[in-house]
Design an enzyme around this catalytic site. Sequence first.
Site, PDB file in Angstrom:
ATOM      1  N   ASP A  91       3.650  -0.227  -2.291  1.00 58.20           N
ATOM      2  CA  ASP A  91       3.286   1.020  -1.617  1.00 58.20           C
ATOM      3  C   ASP A  91       4.049   2.235  -2.149  1.00 58.20           C
ATOM      4  OD1 ASP A  91       1.594  -0.330   0.121  1.00 58.20           O
ATOM      5  OD2 ASP A  91       3.159  -0.617   1.637  1.00 58.20           O
TER       6      ASP A  91
ATOM      7  N   LYS B 284       2.598   6.303   5.710  1.00 62.04           N
ATOM      8  CA  LYS B 284       1.175   6.040   5.417  1.00 62.04           C
ATOM      9  C   LYS B 284       0.595   5.111   6.472  1.00 62.04           C
ATOM     10  CE  LYS B 284       1.410   1.529   4.113  1.00 62.04           C
ATOM     11  NZ  LYS B 284       0.833   0.438   4.878  1.00 62.04           N
TER      12      LYS B 284
HETATM   13  O1  C5P Z   1       5.263  -5.012  -2.969  1.00 60.09           O
HETATM   14  P1  C5P Z   1       6.182  -5.264  -1.835  1.00 60.09           P
HETATM   15  O2  C5P Z   1       7.562  -5.634  -2.285  1.00 60.09           O
HETATM   16  O3  C5P Z   1       6.186  -4.159  -0.816  1.00 60.09           O
HETATM   17  O4  C5P Z   1       5.589  -6.526  -1.080  1.00 60.09           O
HETATM   18  C1  C5P Z   1       6.332  -7.240  -0.127  1.00 60.09           C
HETATM   19  C2  C5P Z   1       5.702  -8.609   0.072  1.00 60.09           C
HETATM   20  O5  C5P Z   1       4.431  -8.476   0.715  1.00 60.09           O
HETATM   21  C3  C5P Z   1       5.431  -9.389  -1.197  1.00 60.09           C
HETATM   22  O6  C5P Z   1       6.545 -10.124  -1.615  1.00 60.09           O
HETATM   23  C4  C5P Z   1       4.280 -10.304  -0.770  1.00 60.09           C
HETATM   24  O7  C5P Z   1       4.764 -11.405  -0.030  1.00 60.09           O
HETATM   25  C5  C5P Z   1       3.512  -9.433   0.197  1.00 60.09           C
HETATM   26  N1  C5P Z   1       2.407  -8.720  -0.474  1.00 60.09           N
HETATM   27  C6  C5P Z   1       1.295  -9.438  -0.862  1.00 60.09           C
HETATM   28  N2  C5P Z   1       0.263  -8.803  -1.496  1.00 60.09           N
HETATM   29  C7  C5P Z   1       0.305  -7.470  -1.710  1.00 60.09           C
HETATM   30  C8  C5P Z   1       1.418  -6.705  -1.319  1.00 60.09           C
HETATM   31  C9  C5P Z   1       2.465  -7.361  -0.687  1.00 60.09           C
HETATM   32  O8  C5P Z   1       1.221 -10.655  -0.660  1.00 60.09           O
HETATM   33  N3  C5P Z   1      -0.732  -6.883  -2.306  1.00 60.09           N
END
Ligand code: C5P
Length: 303
Positions: free
Chosen positions: A139, A12
């Site tokens: 994602d 993506k």
């Molecule tokens: O959701 P995911 O595990 O992919 O996110 C990885 C990191 O990216 C989270 O721990 C956070 O630090 C950051 N993040 C964020 N806000 C989001 C998505 C991700 O701060 N909306």
Amino acid sequence: MTRSVTVRVPAKINLHLSVGDLRPDGYHDLVTVYQALDLYDEVTVTPAAEISVRTPGYPEVPTTTKNLAWKAALQLLKLTESGEGCPVAIEIDKQIPVAGGMAGGSADAAATLLACNTLWGLDLSRSRLAEIAEQLGSDVPFALAGGTAVGTGRGEKVAPVLLARHQFHWVLALADGGLSTPKVFAELDRLRAAGPVPRVGGVDEVLTALATGTPEALAATLGNDLQAAAISLNPALRRTLNAAMQEGGLAGIVSGSGPTIAILCADAESAADVAANLAGRDVCRSVRVASGPVPGAKVVDRT
Ligand code: C5P
């Protein structure tokens, strides 16, 4: 009896990424427009004595419980009540850049969910899989859905953009090394605490541009709040963005948390030219052409 299942899952980019303030749970509220591109990982699951992950050719990808695909298999296994599930060997054929801001790890998790659902004959609906996906990462639900979609919450609430039927042509400039998503979000918080940082604003203009369908209209609306933070951590990205415009790109943006740069081009021919010219300059590790939108995770083989 099915012996193995292979799922193909797209990368993506974010056409629009508006990041709100840091939430108490460590995430940021965001409004984003995702687009799935025809750059795919293929994930094959086969019954085994225990869960394992292999990513041939990519020693930097964790093959332990840290791999999101592993977590996806384990999560689904725990949810199978009457023993339909079993441990699986997960083999990932990677084309999506690693730590590139194109959700490769999330795509592999989405593919693993769909592959195990099929292998084990669970018959879970797409919406049930999406509920499990959102616990794995922000994602992951979009990688299941594909197409073009608006993401809200921390990105996990996905609504399709039905008017986006036009095919867009992109060049992806891959950078040396990756960027860690949490570090890029933290850098944005740091920059914002230090002084005003321009924000990309609302999502309406990009949705209107998607509905009218011209690449020029879409180019004028692309924006990513994480771009300033990604450039702050990797200043060489600015050179790549400048070169992309000099070589005929309509617009370039950092993809997600970077460091991949996505360059929108007028058509397939222009994308091939921009890619060839960029490849001849010392501004990125490698280039790919891609187009989108394409559908989300899909079973492509079972034996
Ligand atoms: O959701 P995911 O595990 O992919 O996110 C990885 C990191 O990216 C989270 O721990 C956070 O630090 C950051 N993040 C964020 N806000 C989001 C998505 C991700 O701060 N909306």
